[in-house]
Design a protein around this motif. Structure first.
Motif, PDB file in Angstrom:
ATOM      1  N   GLN A   1      65.121  43.385  55.621  1.00 54.07           N
ATOM      2  CA  GLN A   1      65.786  42.743  54.495  1.00 54.07           C
ATOM      3  C   GLN A   1      67.289  42.855  54.710  1.00 54.07           C
ATOM      4  O   GLN A   1      67.861  43.925  54.601  1.00 54.07           O
ATOM      5  CB  GLN A   1      65.411  43.455  53.197  1.00 54.07           C
TER       6      GLN A   1
ATOM      7  N   HIS B   1      65.017  43.600  46.649  1.00 53.99           N
ATOM      8  CA  HIS B   1      63.659  43.413  46.134  1.00 53.99           C
ATOM      9  C   HIS B   1      63.573  44.070  44.749  1.00 53.99           C
ATOM     10  O   HIS B   1      64.503  44.777  44.333  1.00 53.99           O
ATOM     11  CB  HIS B   1      62.585  43.967  47.085  1.00 53.99           C
TER      12      HIS B   1
ATOM     13  N   SER C   1      61.396  46.251  43.991  1.00 51.12           N
ATOM     14  CA  SER C   1      60.742  47.566  44.128  1.00 51.12           C
ATOM     15  C   SER C   1      61.552  48.737  43.552  1.00 51.12           C
ATOM     16  O   SER C   1      60.939  49.712  43.083  1.00 51.12           O
ATOM     17  CB  SER C   1      60.373  47.820  45.590  1.00 51.12           C
TER      18      SER C   1
ATOM     19  N   GLN D   1      60.281  50.162  40.389  1.00 49.66           N
ATOM     20  CA  GLN D   1      59.206  51.175  40.469  1.00 49.66           C
ATOM     21  C   GLN D   1      59.785  52.564  40.364  1.00 49.66           C
ATOM     22  O   GLN D   1      59.311  53.418  39.602  1.00 49.66           O
ATOM     23  CB  GLN D   1      58.500  51.111  41.835  1.00 49.66           C
TER      24      GLN D   1
ATOM     25  N   ARG E   1      69.319  38.421  49.212  1.00 50.52           N
ATOM     26  CA  ARG E   1      69.256  38.725  50.647  1.00 50.52           C
ATOM     27  C   ARG E   1      70.155  37.768  51.407  1.00 50.52           C
ATOM     28  O   ARG E   1      70.346  36.629  50.976  1.00 50.52           O
ATOM     29  CB  ARG E   1      67.831  38.570  51.185  1.00 50.52           C
TER      30      ARG E   1
ATOM     31  N   GLN F   1      61.519  37.715  42.205  1.00 55.56           N
ATOM     32  CA  GLN F   1      60.252  38.379  42.527  1.00 55.56           C
ATOM     33  C   GLN F   1      59.618  38.919  41.250  1.00 55.56           C
ATOM     34  O   GLN F   1      60.279  39.055  40.223  1.00 55.56           O
ATOM     35  CB  GLN F   1      60.500  39.575  43.455  1.00 55.56           C
TER      36      GLN F   1
ATOM     37  N   GLU G   1      57.410  42.401  40.473  1.00 54.06           N
ATOM     38  CA  GLU G   1      56.903  43.654  41.026  1.00 54.06           C
ATOM     39  C   GLU G   1      55.819  44.168  40.085  1.00 54.06           C
ATOM     40  O   GLU G   1      55.913  43.958  38.866  1.00 54.06           O
ATOM     41  CB  GLU G   1      58.050  44.671  41.061  1.00 54.06           C
TER      42      GLU G   1
ATOM     43  N   PHE H   1      56.938  52.063  51.748  1.00 58.25           N
ATOM     44  CA  PHE H   1      56.692  52.756  50.466  1.00 58.25           C
ATOM     45  C   PHE H   1      55.246  52.691  50.015  1.00 58.25           C
ATOM     46  O   PHE H   1      54.924  53.123  48.908  1.00 58.25           O
ATOM     47  CB  PHE H   1      57.630  52.188  49.380  1.00 58.25           C
ATOM     48  N   VAL H   2      54.367  52.112  50.829  1.00 59.74           N
ATOM     49  CA  VAL H   2      52.938  52.110  50.484  1.00 59.74           C
ATOM     50  C   VAL H   2      52.102  52.531  51.685  1.00 59.74           C
ATOM     51  O   VAL H   2      52.473  52.301  52.840  1.00 59.74           O
ATOM     52  CB  VAL H   2      52.461  50.720  49.969  1.00 59.74           C
TER      53      VAL H   2
ATOM     54  N   GLY I   1      53.450  41.242  49.063  1.00 59.59           N
ATOM     55  CA  GLY I   1      53.012  42.470  49.705  1.00 59.59           C
ATOM     56  C   GLY I   1      52.454  43.422  48.661  1.00 59.59           C
ATOM     57  O   GLY I   1      52.716  43.276  47.467  1.00 59.59           O
ATOM     58  N   CYS I   2      51.658  44.402  49.142  1.00 58.60           N
ATOM     59  CA  CYS I   2      51.069  45.341  48.190  1.00 58.60           C
ATOM     60  C   CYS I   2      50.596  46.591  48.915  1.00 58.60           C
ATOM     61  O   CYS I   2      50.656  46.664  50.148  1.00 58.60           O
ATOM     62  CB  CYS I   2      49.897  44.684  47.456  1.00 58.60           C
ATOM     63  N   GLY I   3      50.150  47.536  48.167  1.00 53.46           N
ATOM     64  CA  GLY I   3      49.596  48.730  48.797  1.00 53.46           C
ATOM     65  C   GLY I   3      49.458  49.862  47.811  1.00 53.46           C
ATOM     66  O   GLY I   3      49.707  49.707  46.611  1.00 53.46           O
TER      67      GLY I   3
ATOM     68  N   ALA J   1      50.971  49.260  44.087  1.00 52.71           N
ATOM     69  CA  ALA J   1      52.171  48.468  43.824  1.00 52.71           C
ATOM     70  C   ALA J   1      52.023  47.125  44.521  1.00 52.71           C
ATOM     71  O   ALA J   1      51.279  46.991  45.500  1.00 52.71           O
ATOM     72  CB  ALA J   1      53.414  49.186  44.338  1.00 52.71           C
ATOM     73  N   PHE J   2      52.691  46.127  43.962  1.00 54.90           N
ATOM     74  CA  PHE J   2      52.702  44.823  44.651  1.00 54.90           C
ATOM     75  C   PHE J   2      54.006  44.116  44.320  1.00 54.90           C
ATOM     76  O   PHE J   2      54.686  44.449  43.331  1.00 54.90           O
ATOM     77  CB  PHE J   2      51.497  43.955  44.242  1.00 54.90           C
ATOM     78  N   GLY J   3      54.370  43.172  45.172  1.00 52.27           N
ATOM     79  CA  GLY J   3      55.555  42.345  44.902  1.00 52.27           C
ATOM     80  C   GLY J   3      55.284  40.941  45.401  1.00 52.27           C
ATOM     81  O   GLY J   3      54.691  40.741  46.467  1.00 52.27           O
TER      82      GLY J   3
END
Ligand code: DAH
Length: 347
Positions: free
Chosen positions: A160, A174, A176, A179, A200, A213, A215, A255-256, A292-294, A315-317
């Motif tokens: 990024q 982002h 995130s 969070q 970005r 986004q 989140e 982070f995931v 993305g997620c995790g 978490a997801f974004g």
């Protein structure tokens, strides 16, 4: 001139005026005609000048005739002006106010497509028990990267390209960091979504330096990857109002752990032959990436002092421009920001 000649002249002037004024249709020409007769150098005044030449005994008679013609002219002027005024008023009424006609519609705006999509996304998640959380767009390096296990010099920083305000302050790349802020403030259970603008150093038909986004974060005892998948699948089906499939493709986000990229069945070709072969949206793969997620990495929990032995979280974004693009066929991200009503009014 004799008194009787003058009186006859005055009577003639009276008749002459009445004829002259008859066809006149506006105040200006009527006043001009009046002046032609009653003004200082007017026709009636001329006759009055003769008065002094008359024998005193004749003067009252002629004087009376002068007054009479003056009065006639003045009365006729007033009357004629009155007629014109009421004719104008009648014409005005006749111009017809049709109270049954529909009014001219006042141009009304509506919410921007991205705002609509953001509110809809929030609505869908809120039905699942998520509440909205917020964070600053000008964010610390720590919240944006460090606490999310992306230390300086970590290669993931290159994922990024960041706008730096100073060494320690960035424009968030982002959502995130919300969070992190949420977990710092609130003990579990946590269920939040955080929609918002991110920045970005990117600029091409599918990337804008500023975009949006959403989140998501859920932290509780016994939160599993299956919960994550269920939430994302529900969201995609609701948002597109279709029975679309999703696919979680193993991927790396610091982070995931485990982390995955979220793909959904292409809403243009539905991944079905023969359309899928030539589909420009999914490029023939039948799936498109939406985020993305995790599962929240224990290292992140450690930064915000949540006990990773007791709690788990997902978490997801996702990119909202992309969601709107896939639902409405917007093919250039710039359309969202240019403010061209021809684009905006379609939604
Ligand atoms: N923050 C990531 C990005 O902007 C997207 C993302 C990936 C968010 C995985 C998450 C996640 O919450 O778990 O590229």
């Amino acid at each position: 001139m004799s008194a009787s000649d003058l009186i006859a002249n005055l009577e003639k002037l009276g008749d002459e005026f009445l004829q002259l004024i008859q066809p006149l249709g506006d105040e200006q020409t009527i006043r001009a005609a009046q002046a032609q007769f009653l003004g200082k150098k007017g026709k009636v005044s001329e006759v009055m000048r003769e008065l002094s030449k008359l024998a005193p005994a004749d003067r009252p008679l002629v004087g009376a005739a002068v007054n009479k013609v003056k009065q006639t002219i003045e009365e006729r002027v007033t009357e004629r002006l009155g007629e014109l005024a009421s004719a104008a008023a009648r014409a005005d009424l006749a111009r017809v106010v049709d109270v049954t006609l529909p009014p001219h519609p006042a141009p009304a705006g509506h919410l921007h497509l991205l705002t609509q999509v953001r509110l809809e996304a929030v609505q869908i998640f809120s039905e699942l028990g998520f509440v909205v959380a917020d964070g600053p767009q000008i964010e610390t390096d720590w919240h944006t990267f460090e606490a999310l296990a992306i230390p300086k010099e970590h290669p993931a920083r290159d994922m990024q390209d960041t706008f730096y305000v100073s060494d320690e302050i960035v424009l968030r790349t982002h959502t995130s960091p919300v969070q992190v802020r949420t977990m710092q403030l609130t003990p579990p259970p946590i269920r939040i979504v955080a929609p918002g603008v991110v920045y970005r150093r990117d600029d091409d038909p599918t990337h804008s330096p500023m975009f949006t986004q959403i989140e998501g974060l859920a932290v509780d005892v016994d939160i599993s990857f299956a919960d994550l998948k269920g939430v994302l699948l529900h969201f995609v089906k609701r948002f597109f109002a279709r029975d679309l499939a999703i696919r979680l493709r193993p991927s790396y986000f610091p982070f995931v752990e485990p982390g995955a990229e979220v793909d959904m069945q292409c809403s243009f070709c539905m991944g079905a032959a023969p359309a899928v072969a030539s589909c420009r949206v999914c490029k023939g793969t039948g799936f498109v990436e939406i985020g993305g997620c995790g599962m929240v990495d224990p290292e992140v929990f450690a930064h915000v002092k949540i006990d990773a032995e007791k709690y788990t979280g997902f978490a997801f974004g996702m990119g909202l421009e992309r969601m709107a693009m896939l639902r409405h066929g917007v093919n250039d991200i710039k359309f969202y920001y240019e403010g061209d009503v021809r684009f905006l009014e379609q939604f």
